[in-house]
Design a protein around this motif. Structure first.
Motif, short mmCIF file in Angstrom:
data_model
loop_
_atom_site.label_atom_id
_atom_site.label_comp_id
_atom_site.label_asym_id
_atom_site.label_seq_id
_atom_site.Cartn_x
_atom_site.Cartn_y
_atom_site.Cartn_z
N GLN A 130 -20.87 28.27 63.74
CA GLN A 130 -20.26 29.43 62.82
C GLN A 130 -19.54 28.83 61.53
O GLN A 130 -19.86 29.73 60.44
CB GLN A 130 -19.22 30.07 63.89
CG GLN A 130 -19.92 30.77 64.94
CD GLN A 130 -18.62 31.40 65.83
OE1 GLN A 130 -17.71 30.60 65.93
NE2 GLN A 130 -18.90 32.34 66.51
N LEU A 131 -18.98 27.73 61.80
CA LEU A 131 -18.33 27.14 60.51
C LEU A 131 -19.36 26.59 59.54
O LEU A 131 -19.01 26.84 58.33
CB LEU A 131 -17.45 25.91 60.89
CG LEU A 131 -15.97 26.45 61.61
CD1 LEU A 131 -15.50 25.09 62.24
CD2 LEU A 131 -15.07 27.18 60.76
N ALA A 132 -20.45 26.10 59.91
CA ALA A 132 -21.62 25.72 58.96
C ALA A 132 -22.05 26.89 58.10
O ALA A 132 -22.24 26.76 56.97
CB ALA A 132 -22.57 24.93 59.60
N THR A 152 -23.04 24.90 54.85
CA THR A 152 -23.27 23.56 55.17
C THR A 152 -24.20 23.51 56.22
O THR A 152 -24.52 24.54 56.91
CB THR A 152 -21.82 22.65 55.35
OG1 THR A 152 -21.20 23.55 56.47
CG2 THR A 152 -21.03 22.67 54.33
N ASP A 153 -24.99 22.16 56.50
CA ASP A 153 -25.91 21.93 57.52
C ASP A 153 -25.24 21.05 58.23
O ASP A 153 -25.24 19.95 57.94
CB ASP A 153 -27.32 21.50 56.87
CG ASP A 153 -28.34 21.74 57.94
OD1 ASP A 153 -28.19 22.04 58.94
OD2 ASP A 153 -29.34 20.71 57.57
N VAL A 154 -25.00 21.31 59.62
CA VAL A 154 -24.71 20.61 60.55
C VAL A 154 -25.44 20.40 61.72
O VAL A 154 -25.60 21.59 62.31
CB VAL A 154 -23.12 20.62 60.96
CG1 VAL A 154 -22.52 19.85 62.08
CG2 VAL A 154 -22.09 20.64 59.80
N SER A 155 -25.96 19.57 62.22
CA SER A 155 -26.92 19.70 63.50
C SER A 155 -26.32 19.50 64.67
O SER A 155 -25.47 18.44 64.86
CB SER A 155 -28.34 18.51 63.10
OG SER A 155 -27.53 17.19 63.05
N VAL A 156 -26.71 20.18 65.72
CA VAL A 156 -25.86 20.21 66.97
C VAL A 156 -27.01 20.25 68.06
O VAL A 156 -27.89 21.08 67.98
CB VAL A 156 -24.94 21.11 67.13
CG1 VAL A 156 -24.22 21.07 68.32
CG2 VAL A 156 -24.01 21.27 66.14
N LEU A 175 -13.81 33.68 69.63
CA LEU A 175 -15.22 33.01 69.42
C LEU A 175 -16.13 34.14 68.91
O LEU A 175 -16.80 33.76 67.68
CB LEU A 175 -15.92 32.20 70.72
CG LEU A 175 -16.99 31.65 70.27
CD1 LEU A 175 -16.86 30.33 69.41
CD2 LEU A 175 -17.58 31.01 71.66
N PHE A 176 -16.18 35.04 69.67
CA PHE A 176 -16.95 36.56 69.34
C PHE A 176 -16.09 37.60 69.47
O PHE A 176 -15.96 38.31 70.31
CB PHE A 176 -18.18 36.72 70.11
CG PHE A 176 -19.20 35.43 70.00
CD1 PHE A 176 -19.89 35.50 68.82
CD2 PHE A 176 -19.43 34.47 70.84
CE1 PHE A 176 -20.81 34.43 68.76
CE2 PHE A 176 -20.40 33.83 70.93
CZ PHE A 176 -21.12 33.53 69.77
N SER A 206 -29.40 31.39 68.51
CA SER A 206 -29.58 32.11 67.42
C SER A 206 -28.76 31.69 66.15
O SER A 206 -29.23 31.99 65.07
CB SER A 206 -29.07 33.57 67.79
OG SER A 206 -27.58 33.49 67.96
N LEU A 207 -27.90 30.77 66.52
CA LEU A 207 -27.09 30.08 65.36
C LEU A 207 -27.83 28.87 64.95
O LEU A 207 -27.35 28.29 63.90
CB LEU A 207 -25.75 29.89 65.70
CG LEU A 207 -24.79 31.21 65.79
CD1 LEU A 207 -23.46 30.79 66.51
CD2 LEU A 207 -24.47 31.79 64.57
N GLY A 208 -28.67 28.33 65.63
CA GLY A 208 -29.57 27.08 65.27
C GLY A 208 -29.14 25.96 65.97
O GLY A 208 -29.67 24.84 65.70
N VAL A 209 -28.64 26.18 67.11
CA VAL A 209 -28.14 24.95 68.24
C VAL A 209 -29.51 24.82 68.95
O VAL A 209 -29.92 25.51 69.23
CB VAL A 209 -26.98 25.39 69.20
CG1 VAL A 209 -26.74 24.25 70.27
CG2 VAL A 209 -25.77 25.65 68.29
N GLU A 210 -29.72 23.37 69.07
CA GLU A 210 -30.81 23.03 69.80
C GLU A 210 -30.38 22.98 71.16
O GLU A 210 -29.34 21.94 71.48
CB GLU A 210 -31.48 21.67 69.28
CG GLU A 210 -32.20 22.01 68.07
CD GLU A 210 -32.93 20.74 67.48
OE1 GLU A 210 -33.43 20.12 68.47
OE2 GLU A 210 -32.59 20.03 66.51
#
Length: 563
Positions: free
Chosen positions: A38-40, A45-49, A76-77, A139-143
């Protein structure tokens, strides 16, 4: 073969690098990952998680009562209702009942302390909420890697955590690689967040390595055993919550039970036994079965003729933290942090931990994001500690810090003193009660205790362990080393059986441990690891601390649906 011998023969392991590695796909771990993403997104910014989850899917190993305080989820939501979060059944009524063997007394609601009120909370399946959180995270890009166990902590030369290694797959019972062998892989991160739940396997190692619990009270746990039933619509009261204390527990044994009315004519019922109990003959599973026979409880499962007509749908068990803030270890260390129940943030007075897991996950995520984007790595996330100290969660836990420790004086004294502290002093106590012993140290020799004779199950309302494990959908690959290990194979018979009458055969809610006779008439401990629910009770309560729970192959264990 040892792990090092396997690495010498088949290594090196492949590795993947991320900014943040999260161990555990429960509410705490997923909230950590979500908050970072969310912060990214907010700041471009791009932070991988990456999130590792040992269950077959997020939520597969999640078990909780559960009543959820939505405060942290709302942070959070804010639009969680519009996004379809599965918080469907608000609490409509609280009943606290003290049971005698045949009757009970309901405490008037106006006399209940603040922590006992559930107005504004929801009766949920935490497994369903976890699966929803996983969808949001992806959906936010977390693997998310389900079915992968984090089996080993990896360290840099300076002693800081650099990531984790997943367990090897395809190792046979003899410890040798089979034709299905697959070497584990390394997940390396600038920071690694551990969110394994209560008595986490790696969290336990980290607490010991960095002496994170120095100066703190020993952690205290309970074993929670739960069933979900479908009952007659005429006896179903959506949103009704009942907690009980007293029978069948003795006055000096900490424990209690719950019965929550979900939607769809379903009720969640369970029993929590504090693992600091003294009598080795006590069986938490049998206490739960006996509790169901109380007239105030069994009424919900019978028809007008007194026949049990309700249907049991699922079963499970899990150890829960019961210590409070007095036992909270330092939860940051070089290269990583502990969140949720892995550190012990559950509020035992409220019987709630999911809101604390989400909140601490968010705080850890915010600290990790700021550190990564500032170019830091492998140091301590002190901003996480500062944020917790300034949070509403710290205030909540500090206000209820004495709740569990009053019970060492028995149920009556604990009830009166907790009421006094919360109703009269409003949580502003000038004293703090301390705890000096771990749960396994409280067990008395069998010779000093009275055996407990439990009634046989009727197969309608009360059941045995094996039929219960069957409906937990528990499964482990049979040809693998047992994940329930013994430091010394002689100790169970020489000490546990001889001195304590073999308590592991009673405290395990899954029938994993049983004493059997050898051909020569001698005793031995048989470990049925395939039954294991991953509850961690044995790792906590074994009086000699000879049993060590290690990770089995990924995807093994229970597969809870709506627990």
């Amino acid at each position: 073969m040892t792990n090092q011998e396997i690495l010498d023969q088949f290594g090196p392991r492949e590795s993947m690098e991320y900014d943040v590695v999260v161990v555990g796909g429960g509410p705490g771990g997923l909230s950590t990952a979500i908050r970072i993403k969310q912060l990214a997104a907010e700041k471009g910014t791009d932070v991988s998680v990456v999130v590792l989850e040992k269950g077959s899917e997020p939520g597969a190993h999640i078990l909780s009562g559960a009543i959820m305080d939505p405060r942290a989820l709302t942070e959070l939501f804010p639009d969680w209702k519009e996004q379809g979060a599965p918080l469907k059944q608000p609490v409509t009524d609280d009943a606290y009942v003290f049971l005698s063997e045949k009757d009970g007394y309901r405490v008037p609601n106006f006399m209940l302390p603040p922590f006992a009120h559930n107005h504004g909370n929801y009766i949920i399946s935490l497994g369903e909420v976890t699966r929803w959180l996983a969808t949001q995270a992806e959906s936010l890009g977390v693997e998310i890697f389900p079915g992968f166990t984090a089996a080993e902590v990896l360290y840099n030369e300076d002693g800081s955590v650099k990531g984790v290694a997943t367990g090897n797959m395809g190792i046979g019972k003899d410890g040798q690689p089979t034709e299905n062998f697959q070497l584990g892989m390394e997940l390396l991160g600038k920071y690694t967040v551990f969110a394994e739940g209560a008595r986490g396997h790696l969290g336990k190692q980290l607490i010991a390595k960095y002496q994170l619990d120095a100066g703190k009270d020993p952690q205290s746990f309970g074993i929670g055993i739960k069933e979900v039933w479908e009952i007659d619509p005429k006896k179903h009261k959506p949103g009704f919550v009942m907690h009980t204390a007293g029978w069948p527990m003795e006055n000096d044994t900490y424990g209690g039970a719950f019965l929550y009315h979900l939607d769809g004519n379903k009720v969640a019922m369970g029993f929590v036994t504090g693992l600091g109990y003294a009598n080795p003959y006590l069986s938490p599973f049998e206490e739960f079965q006996r509790w169901k026979t109380h007239p105030r409880v069994r009424w919900y499962f019978e028809n007008d003729k007194g026949e049990v007509t309700a249907k049991r749908l699922s079963y499970g068990a899990r150890a829960i933290n019961a210590s409070g803030i007095n036992s909270l270890p330092k939860f940051v260390f070089p290269g990583g942090a502990l969140v949720g129940c892995n550190a012990g943030f559950l509020n035992v007075s409220r019987i709630k931990g999911s809101h604390a897991a989400i909140k601490t996950g968010m705080l850890a995520g915010e600290a990790a994001y700021e550190a990564v984007t500032a170019g830091r790595q492998h140091d301590e996330l002190t901003a996480y500690v500062d944020a917790f100290d300034a949070s509403w969660l710290h205030t909540e836990l500090n206000k209820d810090r004495n709740f569990k420790n009053w019970f060492k004086h028995g149920l009556v004294v604990a009830t009166l003193m907790n009421g006094f502290e919360q109703l009269v002093l409003r949580g502003a106590m000038p004293w703090t009660l301390r705890r000096t012993k771990a749960d396994h140290e409280y067990l008395k020799p069998a010779s000093e205790c009275q055996p407990i004779v439990y009634p046989k199950p009727d197969g309608k309302l009360t059941f045995d362990r094996l039929s219960s494990v069957f409906i937990s959908n528990t499964n482990h690959e049979e040809n693998q080393p047992a994940h329930l290990t013994l430091k010394d194979a002689q100790v169970p018979v020489a000490v546990n059986l001889k001195k304590y009458a073999g308590p592991e055969a009673r405290y395990c809610p899954a029938g994993v441990y049983e004493y059997v006779k050898n051909d020569d008439g001698s005793d031995r401990l048989q470990i049925n690891a395939q039954n294991c629910l991953h509850c961690k009770t044995c790792d906590i309560k074994d009086p000699t601390q000879n049993i060590v729970w290690v990770t089995p192959e990924g995807s093994g264990g229970p597969n809870y649906g709506a627990m």
